[in-house]
Design a protein around this motif. Sequence first.
Motif, mmCIF file in Angstrom:
data_model
loop_
_atom_site.group_PDB
_atom_site.id
_atom_site.type_symbol
_atom_site.label_atom_id
_atom_site.label_comp_id
_atom_site.label_asym_id
_atom_site.label_seq_id
_atom_site.Cartn_x
_atom_site.Cartn_y
_atom_site.Cartn_z
ATOM 1 N N GLU A 23 0.781 -0.789 -0.381
ATOM 2 C CA GLU A 23 0.309 -0.589 -0.030
ATOM 3 C C GLU A 23 0.637 1.242 0.060
ATOM 4 O O GLU A 23 1.989 1.327 1.169
ATOM 5 C CB GLU A 23 -0.438 -0.528 1.228
ATOM 6 N N GLN A 76 -8.131 -7.130 0.265
ATOM 7 C CA GLN A 76 -8.617 -6.957 2.156
ATOM 8 C C GLN A 76 -8.770 -7.498 2.764
ATOM 9 O O GLN A 76 -9.571 -7.706 3.873
ATOM 10 C CB GLN A 76 -9.754 -4.954 1.674
ATOM 11 N N PHE A 116 -6.096 -5.234 3.933
ATOM 12 C CA PHE A 116 -5.111 -3.678 3.608
ATOM 13 C C PHE A 116 -5.173 -3.720 2.358
ATOM 14 O O PHE A 116 -5.632 -5.063 1.334
ATOM 15 C CB PHE A 116 -3.829 -3.496 3.859
ATOM 16 N N LYS A 117 -5.479 -2.172 1.410
ATOM 17 C CA LYS A 117 -5.627 -2.850 0.033
ATOM 18 C C LYS A 117 -4.480 -1.856 -0.425
ATOM 19 O O LYS A 117 -4.231 -1.405 -0.721
ATOM 20 C CB LYS A 117 -6.643 -2.175 -1.040
ATOM 21 N N ASP A 173 1.072 -0.633 4.589
ATOM 22 C CA ASP A 173 0.829 -2.546 4.694
ATOM 23 C C ASP A 173 1.420 -3.355 3.553
ATOM 24 O O ASP A 173 1.556 -2.695 2.644
ATOM 25 C CB ASP A 173 -0.235 -2.655 4.608
ATOM 26 N N ILE A 191 1.836 -5.296 9.013
ATOM 27 C CA ILE A 191 0.670 -5.016 8.998
ATOM 28 C C ILE A 191 0.840 -4.298 10.164
ATOM 29 O O ILE A 191 1.279 -4.495 11.481
ATOM 30 C CB ILE A 191 -0.484 -6.000 9.040
ATOM 31 N N ARG A 199 -6.778 2.970 11.348
ATOM 32 C CA ARG A 199 -5.884 2.724 9.838
ATOM 33 C C ARG A 199 -6.723 4.210 9.551
ATOM 34 O O ARG A 199 -7.648 3.482 8.981
ATOM 35 C CB ARG A 199 -4.736 1.986 9.317
#
Length: 196
Positions: A10, A57, A62-63, A99, A114, A196
């Motif tokens: 990310e 995700q 997360f993306k 991340d 992470i 976040r």
Amino acid sequence: MSLDYELRIESYWEPEQVLEWLKDYLNFQPDSDNTLYNPGILLGVHRETEKNQTMMQSWFGFKPTLIVWFVLNSRNDYEIGKTTLLKTVVRLLQEIPGDAVLLFNYEYLVLQRIAGELIFNQTGQTWPKSEISAVTSQFHLAPLRSPLLTDDSPQVEIDQKTYPLLTSVAIRQGKSVKELATEAIDAYLKQAVGER
């Protein structure tokens, strides 16, 4: 035979910025079509697709916006390529916040960062401990679950005295126990690491 790794990260960086940085600071040489090489390793960078972002995700929370892919030749300069892979991934993680996960063959989790915690998977290690111990960033060695290799959902044991209260609140809110437990754990973790 080649061995494939993907660093999914990310970041606000663009693929071209990553390629330039790798050339300037880690002395990778240009190959063709936006790829770089060093002995034993070939790499490229591209933007993550929306479909893969959604998938990541759900698996990792997360993306990722970028994929840095690596191909190691298992016949020629393999050990050099493997060492270069470690140094490159660690330097990228030091340079680019966010991340990230490193996957082997698109599914086996080699490492993750992470919420700022760098963890190397101690199960089926890619590098010997002697090489990992040379990493200057703070890190941990722990078993990591590869969600892409299993259909099993992670299991969490709930204390006997907590379960009736959890069930009662879930019913009152019109949710399943699993939904409420997931929301509660998520809220706690966000508070623990900062929203976040």
